[in-house]
Design an enzyme around this catalytic site. Structure first.
Site, PDB file in Angstrom:
ATOM      1  CB  ILE A  14      47.406 -25.481   4.406  1.00  0.00           C
ATOM      2  CG1 ILE A  14      46.726 -25.066   5.708  1.00  0.00           C
ATOM      3  CG2 ILE A  14      46.738 -25.145   3.017  1.00  0.00           C
ATOM      4  CD1 ILE A  14      46.575 -23.364   5.752  1.00  0.00           C
ATOM      5  CE1 TYR A 148      51.863 -16.061   8.091  1.00  0.00           C
ATOM      6  CE2 TYR A 148      49.955 -14.922   9.138  1.00  0.00           C
ATOM      7  CZ  TYR A 148      50.341 -16.099   8.443  1.00  0.00           C
ATOM      8  OH  TYR A 148      49.481 -16.853   7.944  1.00  0.00           O
TER       9      TYR A 148
END
Length: 248
Positions: A14, A148
């Site tokens: 990304i 996460y």
């Protein structure tokens, strides 16, 4: 005058897509990486070919002192894109305190420290944009480990808090929330789960309103909008780019 943009985690996935996607927009790009000179050089070359001025900066975002030093080396920045992340697939039973803290250091503490570094200059200029890359796992849970998911939820909270704090100074703070994006990191995690690309494509596409596996380039338009002058009235928001992902 070109906008000066720091993008963390720009060596691939990304971050690389955002860098290349913004390179033609009259920009000066500061591309962050960690120990990946060949990969970041390739991204920098593509950005320069598109017309951007590029500087490459290395830093370990798990080390607070190195993050502060990164902010100092970068100097002023008009736009900060906090993209870098530590992916963690460690489940609760095997989760160590070190893994929890290391994930939060990269995914939450580093974005806070970089915002802290650049906010004074943005305030002085009366304009600034901060975009944080979070995750659809915050909404869905998903297969990632609790460190996460929790860290990305904390990043959403940081986004909204900074939006309230910095809004009076002409600085907007928003987030983009990727769904199941096909990246190198996702592929590496899939290996640890015993999944193949074919498995992931089938599972993901069945859970999306748009049955197409998304790629990093699908995030670029959302980031470009959030850093634009036209998005000046939008802050504290999370834009999910997930093809209508419901559950995975």
């Amino acid at each position: 005058m070109p906008k000066r943009i720091l993008i963390t985690g720009a060596r691939r996935g990304i971050g690389a897509a955002i860098a290349v996607g913004l390179a033609a927009d009259d920009t000066e790009l500061l591309l962050h990486h960690l120990a990946a000179p060949d990969e970041i050089a390739a991204v920098a070359a593509r950005c320069r070919a598109a017309g951007a001025k590029v500087e490459v900066l290395e830093a370990d975002l798990s080390d607070a002192a190195d993050v502060v030093a990164l902010g100092e080396r970068a100097g002023a920045a008009d736009i900060l894109v906090n993209n870098a992340a530590r992916a963690s697939d460690v489940r609760l039973d095997g989760l160590s305190l070190h893994e929890w803290q290391a994930t939060f250091a990269v995914n939450v503490t580093a974005p806070m420290l970089l915002a802290q570094a650049f906010a004074p200059g943005m305030r002085e200029r009366g304009w600034g944009r901060i975009v944080n890359v979070t995750s659809a796992t915050v909404r869905l849970g998903g297969p990632s480990g609790p460190s996460y998911v929790s860290s990305k939820a904390a990043l959403v909270g940081l986004t909204r808090s900074l939006a309230r704090t910095l809004g009076p100074d002409g600085i907007t703070v928003n987030a983009v929330s990727p769904g199941a994006i096909k990246t190198e990191s996702e592929a590496e995690l899939a290996v640890t789960r015993g999944e193949t690309d074919v498995d992931i494509d089938a599972i993901t596409e069945a859970a999306q309103a748009i049955p197409r596996r998304l790629v990093p380039d699908d995030l670029v338009a959302a980031v470009r909008f959030l850093i634009s002058a036209g998005a000046g009235g939008m802050t504290g928001q999370v834009i999910e780019v997930g093809a209508g992902l419901v559950y995975r």
